[in-house]
Write an enzyme that holds these catalytic residues in place. Structure first.
Site, PDB file in Angstrom:
ATOM      1  N   GLN A   7      84.797  23.601  71.595  1.00 49.68           N
ATOM      2  CA  GLN A   7      85.184  24.368  70.411  1.00 49.68           C
ATOM      3  C   GLN A   7      86.434  25.205  70.742  1.00 49.68           C
ATOM      4  OE1 GLN A   7      81.514  24.338  71.180  1.00 49.68           O
ATOM      5  NE2 GLN A   7      81.815  22.450  70.066  1.00 49.68           N
TER       6      GLN A   7
ATOM      7  N   ASP B 262      89.794  21.515  68.811  1.00 50.00           N
ATOM      8  CA  ASP B 262      90.731  20.399  68.584  1.00 50.00           C
ATOM      9  C   ASP B 262      92.132  20.665  69.124  1.00 50.00           C
ATOM     10  OD1 ASP B 262      88.631  19.206  67.121  1.00 50.00           O
ATOM     11  OD2 ASP B 262      89.232  20.314  65.329  1.00 50.00           O
TER      12      ASP B 262
HETATM   13  P1  IMP Z   1      78.612  23.739  64.260  1.00 44.41           P
HETATM   14  O1  IMP Z   1      79.081  24.028  65.649  1.00 44.41           O
HETATM   15  O2  IMP Z   1      78.311  22.291  64.027  1.00 44.41           O
HETATM   16  O3  IMP Z   1      77.507  24.645  63.836  1.00 44.41           O
HETATM   17  O4  IMP Z   1      79.826  24.062  63.253  1.00 44.41           O
HETATM   18  C1  IMP Z   1      80.319  25.381  63.031  1.00 44.41           C
HETATM   19  C2  IMP Z   1      81.816  25.390  62.792  1.00 44.41           C
HETATM   20  O5  IMP Z   1      82.485  25.044  64.009  1.00 44.41           O
HETATM   21  C3  IMP Z   1      82.296  24.371  61.750  1.00 44.41           C
HETATM   22  O6  IMP Z   1      83.421  24.918  61.081  1.00 44.41           O
HETATM   23  C4  IMP Z   1      82.744  23.182  62.587  1.00 44.41           C
HETATM   24  O7  IMP Z   1      83.705  22.401  61.936  1.00 44.41           O
HETATM   25  C5  IMP Z   1      83.315  23.906  63.788  1.00 44.41           C
HETATM   26  N1  IMP Z   1      83.283  23.123  65.029  1.00 44.41           N
HETATM   27  C6  IMP Z   1      82.218  22.933  65.835  1.00 44.41           C
HETATM   28  N2  IMP Z   1      82.560  22.197  66.900  1.00 44.41           N
HETATM   29  C7  IMP Z   1      83.864  21.929  66.776  1.00 44.41           C
HETATM   30  C8  IMP Z   1      84.810  21.233  67.605  1.00 44.41           C
HETATM   31  O8  IMP Z   1      84.510  20.713  68.681  1.00 44.41           O
HETATM   32  N3  IMP Z   1      86.105  21.179  67.131  1.00 44.41           N
HETATM   33  C9  IMP Z   1      86.466  21.781  65.964  1.00 44.41           C
HETATM   34  N4  IMP Z   1      85.624  22.448  65.181  1.00 44.41           N
HETATM   35  C10 IMP Z   1      84.330  22.522  65.582  1.00 44.41           C
END
Ligand code: IMP
Length: 429
Positions: free
Chosen positions: A224, A13
């Protein structure tokens, strides 16, 4: 410019979408190398807001070829929705300019159900995932039982693989007394999507290497952020892919000698969505002010999940760590305008854990959870900077703040953004 890598320096973000959009104007190829539709990249162009989850944020520049690399995990149904929605605005998104790696992995309905089940089972230790099936898809990839995108070209085999994945998932779901998936129902929309995506499939690594040899300018778009990297982030509160610059090489399949620029994107303050330690988090009116109310698309609410982001002072410890891990050649600082009007601004320059000073984040999450930021206070500035386009016009206090960040990270800050529009940027010498 052969290859440029753009990555987030914090927890995602950071405003990567707008930066990729800016650099894509001068690129031939824009390529995503990791993650899936957990990402939410926002681009504000010609008075319209575009939100991308899987498509590279450079897609609005029609001279670019857009690549979804082998390091990604792709939900074909959601990808098609994004393609259709963009095509309806008149943007060409044909197989001539969108290439999907045959080696990328497919996120199936089984992965989404398993993501939900795993989060439920974690209880108060939940990671706060986006529930898009990301972790289970990478788990299957590492366990050598995943479904590669290339399989979409053989409908029968693809259907069989989906069926097996749902059966495996149902076994786990039944142990947790969770609702089981209907293998047939789940397969139908996926097979339809696969049929339509077939023409986009390509050996993207071969394609990128060929373009690089021809001298094409390739922009690698990180998703990410550094602290969500599965190896170097604050494990286990991370995503399941390699989100740092090194991930671009494995996630696209080309060698390091092509890379001549690595741009770290950081917000002028810190934010995080989901669980996990955040030493500079502010649970007060300044935190609320940094977040915004949610009325504007640039306020700190998740693009993918709509969740409220946690906000706080800029964490310089993490930024310095990110500069090293990624080998940033420069920093791009976003949302400087949000700090206007604060009497003073603070930067974490180190942590204190049990009386000991740490200049870099500790490995163990239990240590990081106890970390207290050592904050340096600098004067703030009153002026609205959103109309500024030249470095010399920035308030002196803002320039001091930017320089302090550069010194702390041993990396020059080359650009700051002062608003969401494409032209709201200031280049720095
Ligand atoms: P996942 O990638 O859905 O497994 O989430 C794992 C962690 O990464 C969580 O804390 C999410 O909120 C964070 N996360 C995953 N993708 C993003 C992104 O694009 N922006 C911010 N946080 C992310």
């Amino acid at each position: 410019m052969p290859a440029t890598i753009l990555v987030g320096a914090h927890w995602g973000d950071e405003g990567k979408g707008r930066v990729v959009d800016e650099f894509a104007a001068k690129a031939d190829v824009v390529a995503r190398f990791g993650g899936g539709d957990n990402a939410g990249h926002t681009v504000y162009a010609d008075g319209k807001v575009f939100k991308f989850h899987l498509l590279p944020s450079g897609v609005l520049h029609e001279q670019t070829a857009c690549v979804l690399g082998n390091g990604m995990v792709i939900n074909p149904v959601n990808l098609l929705k994004e393609i259709d929605s963009l095509a309806s605005t008149g943007v060409d998104i044909s197989p001539k300019r969108l290439l999907i790696s045959t080696r990328a992995h497919i996120i199936s309905p089984a992965h989404i159900a398993l993501d939900k089940a795993a989060e439920k089972a974690r209880g108060d230790k939940a990671i706060g995932t986006t529930l898009r099936g990301i972790g289970p898809a990478y788990l299957d990839k590492a366990a050598r039982q995943g479904i590669r995108a290339g399989l979409m070209s053989d409908t029968e085999e693809f259907a069989e693989a989906l069926h097996d994945a749902v059966e495996r998932a149902n076994h786990v779901l039944s142990q947790q007394n969770m609702e089981l998936l209907d293998a047939h129902e789940s397969a139908v929309t996926y097979i339809e999507a696969a049929e339509r995506l077939k023409p986009y499939l390509c050996e993207t690594s071969v394609y990128i290497n060929q373009r690089l040899r021809e001298g094409a300018r390739v922009l690698c778009e990180g998703a990410q952020g550094t602290m969500l990297d599965v190896d170097h982030g604050d494990y286990p509160y991370v995503t399941s892919s390699s989100s740092i610059a090194g991930g671009a090489l494995t996630g696209l399949g080309f060698g390091p000698l092509y890379v001549d620029r690595v741009i770290g994107i950081a917000k002028a303050f810190s934010s995080r969505v989901g669980a996990g330690p955040m030493p500079t988090e502010l649970n007060d009116e300044i935190g609320d002010r940094l977040r915004g109310t949610g009325e504007n698309f640039w306020d700190e609410f998740g693009t993918t999940t709509g969740r409220r982001r946690r906000c706080g002072w800029l964490d310089g410890v993490i930024l310095h760590y990110a500069a090293q891990l990624n080998g940033f050649s420069e920093l791009y600082l976003t949302k400087l305008d949000v700090l206007s009007g604060l009497k003073e601004v603070k930067i974490a320059v180190a942590y204190e854990i049990d009386g000991k000073r740490y200049d870099f984040p500790p490995t163990m999450i239990s240590d990081l959870e106890r970390a207290k930021p050592i904050l340096e206070t600098l004067p703030g500035w009153e002026e609205d900077v959103s109309g500024i386009r030249h470095e010399a016009d920035l308030p002196a206090a803002a320039r001091t703040y930017i320089q302090r960040i550069a010194d702390l990270c041993e990396t020059p800050v080359r650009t700051v953004s002062v608003g969401p529009a494409r032209n709201q940027v200031v280049a720095l010498a």
